[in-house]
Design a protein around this motif. Structure first.
Motif, short mmCIF file in Angstrom:
data_model
loop_
_atom_site.label_atom_id
_atom_site.label_comp_id
_atom_site.label_asym_id
_atom_site.label_seq_id
_atom_site.Cartn_x
_atom_site.Cartn_y
_atom_site.Cartn_z
N PHE A 36 88.27 23.09 3.29
CA PHE A 36 87.48 21.80 2.34
C PHE A 36 85.73 21.60 2.29
CE2 PHE A 36 89.38 18.86 5.58
CZ PHE A 36 88.29 17.91 5.34
N THR A 37 84.95 21.25 1.44
CA THR A 37 83.52 21.32 1.84
C THR A 37 83.58 19.28 1.35
OG1 THR A 37 83.21 23.54 0.94
CG2 THR A 37 81.41 22.21 0.58
N HIS A 38 82.52 19.63 2.34
CA HIS A 38 81.75 18.32 1.59
C HIS A 38 79.92 18.74 1.42
CE1 HIS A 38 84.45 14.99 3.05
NE2 HIS A 38 84.89 15.81 3.79
N ALA A 39 79.91 19.01 -0.02
CA ALA A 39 78.61 18.58 -0.33
C ALA A 39 76.62 17.82 0.15
CB ALA A 39 78.18 19.39 -2.07
N PRO A 40 75.61 17.99 0.03
CA PRO A 40 75.03 17.09 0.20
C PRO A 40 75.40 16.26 -0.72
CG PRO A 40 73.90 19.35 0.30
CD PRO A 40 75.32 19.20 0.07
N ASP A 41 74.98 14.54 -0.56
CA ASP A 41 74.56 13.63 -1.55
C ASP A 41 74.26 12.56 -1.08
OD1 ASP A 41 75.36 11.84 -3.34
OD2 ASP A 41 78.06 11.66 -2.69
N THR A 42 73.38 12.00 -2.35
CA THR A 42 71.84 11.08 -2.03
C THR A 42 72.64 10.19 -1.97
OG1 THR A 42 71.94 10.71 -3.99
CG2 THR A 42 70.87 12.62 -3.44
N ALA A 43 74.24 9.78 -1.69
CA ALA A 43 74.06 7.89 -2.33
C ALA A 43 75.34 7.94 -0.58
CB ALA A 43 75.05 8.08 -3.38
N ALA A 67 75.19 20.21 3.49
CA ALA A 67 76.23 20.62 3.00
C ALA A 67 77.90 20.96 4.53
CB ALA A 67 76.45 21.85 2.65
N THR A 68 78.48 20.45 5.05
CA THR A 68 79.26 20.16 6.03
C THR A 68 80.37 21.09 5.23
OG1 THR A 68 80.64 18.33 5.84
CG2 THR A 68 78.56 18.55 7.34
N TYR A 69 80.94 22.28 6.16
CA TYR A 69 82.46 21.94 5.71
C TYR A 69 83.37 22.20 7.22
CZ TYR A 69 79.53 25.10 3.02
OH TYR A 69 78.38 25.18 1.72
N ARG A 205 73.15 19.40 -5.79
CA ARG A 205 73.72 18.81 -6.88
C ARG A 205 73.96 19.13 -7.58
NH1 ARG A 205 76.83 15.26 -4.23
NH2 ARG A 205 78.10 14.34 -6.11
N HIS A 206 72.35 19.18 -9.13
CA HIS A 206 72.97 19.75 -10.85
C HIS A 206 73.41 21.00 -10.97
CE1 HIS A 206 71.41 19.27 -14.55
NE2 HIS A 206 71.17 20.95 -14.36
N VAL A 207 72.56 21.92 -9.56
CA VAL A 207 73.53 22.96 -9.91
C VAL A 207 74.55 23.78 -9.35
CG1 VAL A 207 72.95 25.71 -8.31
CG2 VAL A 207 70.67 24.41 -8.62
N ARG A 253 81.31 28.69 7.87
CA ARG A 253 82.87 29.05 9.30
C ARG A 253 83.03 27.42 9.15
NH1 ARG A 253 83.75 27.64 14.68
NH2 ARG A 253 85.82 28.63 15.38
N ALA A 254 84.48 27.12 8.76
CA ALA A 254 84.86 25.75 9.21
C ALA A 254 84.54 25.05 10.17
CB ALA A 254 86.01 25.12 8.25
N THR A 255 84.76 23.49 10.24
CA THR A 255 84.56 22.75 12.16
C THR A 255 85.56 21.59 11.82
OG1 THR A 255 83.09 22.11 11.27
CG2 THR A 255 82.37 23.22 12.53
N PRO A 256 85.86 21.54 12.51
CA PRO A 256 87.25 20.32 12.90
C PRO A 256 86.41 18.77 12.55
CG PRO A 256 87.97 21.90 14.70
CD PRO A 256 86.34 22.04 14.52
#
Length: 263
Positions: A36-43, A67-69, A205-207, A253-256
């Motif tokens: 799963f993906t965590h997108a960059p976030d400002t909050a 982002a982190t995967y 994030r808008h994109v 590549r996803a990491t634990p």
């Protein structure tokens, strides 16, 4: 988001709006994907998790600069409620500057303020349907200071919307009658990011939110990039891959996952 999650936006009580900018409830409806993906976030966010065995915990997840995967096939979370903190909320609510939370996930009970400890105890005990009714009771009265008003105005000016691109940092500082250095210090304390990085993440994030609505060149123009190549380069820096690769599933590549273990 994957179809394995049923998402719902909850109404933020008016009294809580100076502290909380949004509430999202997510419930697992089918087996989650292996990665799963965590997108960059400002909050920064308060996250209340419920696991399959009924165990609950409350975390603070700080702003993410890239982002982190992740992969975590063994996780047993059945639902999450995310409360996005508004600009400037971290210090008065949690007892720490927003910059100290960047890239971190911290048990809410471990933060130093009395409000943080109360929220950790009370939020973890609430059912999803109780959040909007009880949230305002758990938060202190807002302190509407000139500093908080300045930060809200600055984040609004540096945010991207469908009908308006973000202002340049120097223009925002001039319009608010502060120096760029003062603006950077204000953002470090209240948001955790520099004004420039805040605007950059908000554009990406808008994109992510509107990629299905327009062609790449059109999306780049309406989002405030110089051209499509500028958008592609910025997206690659923050997401790890260019837009076309991301939206066709060719991901890094996803990491634990290394979320803090409950005690």
């Amino acid at each position: 988001m994957t179809n394995a999650l049923a998402e719902q936006s909850l109404t933020v009580p008016e009294r809580a709006r100076p502290w909380i900018s949004g509430i999202e409830s997510m419930r697992v409806t089918s087996p989650l994907p292996d990665s799963f993906t965590h997108a960059p976030d400002t909050a920064a966010r308060l996250v209340v998790r419920v696991e399959a065995d009924g165990r609950r915990d409350a975390l603070v997840v700080g702003p993410r600069t890239r982002a982190t995967y992740h992969t975590d096939a063994g996780r047993q979370v059945t639902s999450c409620t995310h409360l996005r903190l508004g600009p400037g909320a971290a210090r008065p609510l949690l007892g720490v500057a927003a910059v100290d939370l960047v890239g971190r996930a911290v048990p809410l009970r471990e933060l130093p303020s009395r409000t943080a400890r109360r929220l950790a105890r009370e939020l973890a005990a609430l059912r999803e349907e109780e959040f909007t009714a009880r949230l305002a009771e758990l938060l202190p009265p807002p302190a509407d200071t000139s500093r908080s008003r300045l930060l809200r105005a600055a984040t609004a000016a540096l945010s991207t919307h469908r009908d308006r691109t973000a202002s340049a940092v120097q223009d925002v500082a001039r319009d608010l009658s502060v120096s760029e250095r003062q603006l950077r210090n204000l953002f470090s304390e209240g948001v955790g990011l520099s004004p420039k990085h805040y605007a950059r993440i908000d554009r990406v994030r808008h994109v992510l939110a509107h990629a299905a609505d327009a062609r790449w060149a059109e999306l780049a123009a309406t989002t405030g990039y110089y051209d499509q190549s500028h958008m592609t380069a910025d997206f690659r820096t923050l997401m790890g891959v260019p837009p076309k690769a991301y939206f066709t599933g060719r991901l890094p590549r996803a990491t634990p996952c290394e979320a803090p273990a409950p005690r």
